[in-house]
Design a protein around this motif. Structure first.
Motif, PDB file in Angstrom:
ATOM      1  N   THR A   1       5.639  22.235  42.032  1.00  0.00           N
ATOM      2  CA  THR A   1       4.223  22.590  42.121  1.00  0.00           C
ATOM      3  C   THR A   1       3.456  21.546  42.912  1.00  0.00           C
ATOM      4  O   THR A   1       2.600  21.873  43.735  1.00  0.00           O
ATOM      5  N   GLY A   2       3.790  20.279  42.685  1.00  0.00           N
ATOM      6  CA  GLY A   2       3.135  19.212  43.445  1.00  0.00           C
ATOM      7  C   GLY A   2       3.431  19.292  44.925  1.00  0.00           C
ATOM      8  O   GLY A   2       2.562  19.021  45.764  1.00  0.00           O
ATOM      9  N   LEU A   3       4.658  19.683  45.272  1.00  0.00           N
ATOM     10  CA  LEU A   3       5.035  19.813  46.679  1.00  0.00           C
ATOM     11  C   LEU A   3       4.360  21.014  47.332  1.00  0.00           C
ATOM     12  O   LEU A   3       3.943  20.965  48.487  1.00  0.00           O
ATOM     13  N   LEU A   4       4.260  22.121  46.583  1.00  0.00           N
ATOM     14  CA  LEU A   4       3.746  23.365  47.140  1.00  0.00           C
ATOM     15  C   LEU A   4       2.223  23.422  47.190  1.00  0.00           C
ATOM     16  O   LEU A   4       1.659  24.194  47.958  1.00  0.00           O
ATOM     17  N   GLY A   5       1.573  22.641  46.376  1.00  0.00           N
ATOM     18  CA  GLY A   5       0.107  22.627  46.390  1.00  0.00           C
ATOM     19  C   GLY A   5      -0.473  23.995  46.066  1.00  0.00           C
ATOM     20  O   GLY A   5      -0.051  24.646  45.101  1.00  0.00           O
ATOM     21  N   ASP A   6      -1.406  24.454  46.897  1.00  0.00           N
ATOM     22  CA  ASP A   6      -2.058  25.733  46.602  1.00  0.00           C
ATOM     23  C   ASP A   6      -1.148  26.935  46.825  1.00  0.00           C
ATOM     24  O   ASP A   6      -1.524  28.070  46.504  1.00  0.00           O
ATOM     25  N   ARG A   7       0.066  26.708  47.349  1.00  0.00           N
ATOM     26  CA  ARG A   7       1.029  27.798  47.497  1.00  0.00           C
ATOM     27  C   ARG A   7       1.872  27.985  46.228  1.00  0.00           C
ATOM     28  O   ARG A   7       2.660  28.934  46.145  1.00  0.00           O
ATOM     29  N   ALA A   8       1.730  27.104  45.253  1.00  0.00           N
ATOM     30  CA  ALA A   8       2.561  27.172  44.053  1.00  0.00           C
ATOM     31  C   ALA A   8       2.447  28.504  43.317  1.00  0.00           C
ATOM     32  O   ALA A   8       3.477  29.068  42.908  1.00  0.00           O
ATOM     33  N   PRO A   9       1.233  29.068  43.104  1.00  0.00           N
ATOM     34  CA  PRO A   9       1.171  30.370  42.420  1.00  0.00           C
ATOM     35  C   PRO A   9       1.912  31.471  43.182  1.00  0.00           C
ATOM     36  O   PRO A   9       2.570  32.318  42.568  1.00  0.00           O
ATOM     37  N   LEU A  10       1.806  31.464  44.509  1.00  0.00           N
ATOM     38  CA  LEU A  10       2.522  32.462  45.303  1.00  0.00           C
ATOM     39  C   LEU A  10       4.027  32.284  45.164  1.00  0.00           C
ATOM     40  O   LEU A  10       4.779  33.262  45.113  1.00  0.00           O
ATOM     41  N   PHE A  11       4.461  31.041  45.103  1.00  0.00           N
ATOM     42  CA  PHE A  11       5.880  30.758  44.949  1.00  0.00           C
ATOM     43  C   PHE A  11       6.386  31.293  43.614  1.00  0.00           C
ATOM     44  O   PHE A  11       7.444  31.938  43.552  1.00  0.00           O
ATOM     45  N   ARG A  12       5.641  31.065  42.547  1.00  0.00           N
ATOM     46  CA  ARG A  12       6.046  31.571  41.235  1.00  0.00           C
ATOM     47  C   ARG A  12       6.122  33.096  41.243  1.00  0.00           C
ATOM     48  O   ARG A  12       7.047  33.687  40.681  1.00  0.00           O
ATOM     49  N   GLN A  13       5.152  33.739  41.885  1.00  0.00           N
ATOM     50  CA  GLN A  13       5.167  35.198  41.966  1.00  0.00           C
ATOM     51  C   GLN A  13       6.391  35.693  42.740  1.00  0.00           C
ATOM     52  O   GLN A  13       6.995  36.707  42.384  1.00  0.00           O
ATOM     53  N   ALA A  14       6.749  34.979  43.808  1.00  0.00           N
ATOM     54  CA  ALA A  14       7.912  35.371  44.606  1.00  0.00           C
ATOM     55  C   ALA A  14       9.197  35.255  43.796  1.00  0.00           C
ATOM     56  O   ALA A  14      10.075  36.125  43.861  1.00  0.00           O
ATOM     57  N   VAL A  15       9.325  34.169  43.027  1.00  0.00           N
ATOM     58  CA  VAL A  15      10.507  33.981  42.181  1.00  0.00           C
ATOM     59  C   VAL A  15      10.600  35.092  41.142  1.00  0.00           C
ATOM     60  O   VAL A  15      11.668  35.655  40.893  1.00  0.00           O
ATOM     61  N   GLU A  16       9.465  35.422  40.541  1.00  0.00           N
ATOM     62  CA  GLU A  16       9.447  36.480  39.523  1.00  0.00           C
ATOM     63  C   GLU A  16       9.792  37.839  40.138  1.00  0.00           C
ATOM     64  O   GLU A  16      10.512  38.639  39.538  1.00  0.00           O
ATOM     65  N   ALA A  17       9.278  38.107  41.345  1.00  0.00           N
ATOM     66  CA  ALA A  17       9.564  39.382  42.009  1.00  0.00           C
ATOM     67  C   ALA A  17      11.044  39.513  42.334  1.00  0.00           C
ATOM     68  O   ALA A  17      11.648  40.576  42.149  1.00  0.00           O
ATOM     69  N   ALA A  18      11.648  38.425  42.824  1.00  0.00           N
ATOM     70  CA  ALA A  18      13.077  38.451  43.135  1.00  0.00           C
ATOM     71  C   ALA A  18      13.901  38.644  41.866  1.00  0.00           C
ATOM     72  O   ALA A  18      14.879  39.396  41.847  1.00  0.00           O
ATOM     73  N   ALA A  19      13.499  37.970  40.777  1.00  0.00           N
ATOM     74  CA  ALA A  19      14.234  38.079  39.515  1.00  0.00           C
ATOM     75  C   ALA A  19      14.190  39.503  38.973  1.00  0.00           C
ATOM     76  O   ALA A  19      15.156  39.983  38.373  1.00  0.00           O
TER      77      ALA A  19
END
Length: 205
Positions: A97-115
């Protein structure tokens, strides 16, 4: 007189290889549409990607997956028994989350969508594979791909992956994968192609 090309021999990636693995994958994914979406600042992308891949490797895949490397390529595989554990734990998620900054929520959504599109059946999953562009044409990525596919074939299990680069689809198709669906990253991001390869009988078997 011609010189035969020496076969590339994949080796197990250990924690001592974290910096090498992170750097190789950062260069491999620098122009990838998905990583460019999550790390949009080009001047900082390679350093952040090196930390991103190094974190995933050292904290998750090195312990619960099958990780191999060559001098200029790396691959992370998840066998069926590692599926439940090869996901970011709380500390890893916080670091990402620290690395992704404001992209972190989108990243979590992408992981959930793939799962949500992952079948319950046993399978091998190719989480990450990449080769340094400077080593293109040397067969290092292909050697890692063949190594993992051989493990899946020996277990009689299919292999799943998501490709984030259209140009790579023919490469995977050459190795027996077929596209099974197309996902779109949240927030207007680029597409991902879900791919599957059925197990093959061992040669001579």
């Amino acid at each position: 007189m011609t010189t035969e090309k020496k076969p590339v021999a994949p080796r197990t990636a250990t924690l001592d290889d974290t910096l090498l693995v992170g750097g190789v994958l950062a260069r491999a994914f620098h122009d990838d549409p998905m990583t460019a979406w999550f790390f949009p600042e080009p001047t900082a992308r390679e350093a952040r990607l090196a930390r991103y891949f190094g974190t995933l490797f050292a904290r998750q895949y090195a312990h619960h997956g099958v990780c191999e490397r060559t001098d200029a390529a790396a691959a992370f595989w998840v066998p069926p028994q590692g599926r439940a554990k090869a996901v970011p734990d709380a500390e890893t998620a916080a670091e990402l989350t620290g690395l992704l900054g404001d992209r972190a929520p989108l990243f979590r959504q992408a992981v959930e969508a793939a799962a949500a599109h992952t079948p319950a059946e046993d399978h091998w999953y190719l989480a990450v594979i990449g080769a340094d562009p400077a080593a293109q044409g040397r067969g290092q990525g292909a050697a890692l791909l063949r190594s993992g596919l051989a493990r899946a074939d020996a277990a009689g299990l299919p292999v799943l992956l998501e490709s984030s680069k259209a140009a790579n689809l023919p490469v995977y198709e050459h190795f027996g994968f077929t596209v099974t669906g197309e996902l779109r990253l949240p927030g207007g991001g680029p597409p991902l192609w879900a791919m599957r390869r059925e197990p093959r009988a061992a040669a001579g078997g």
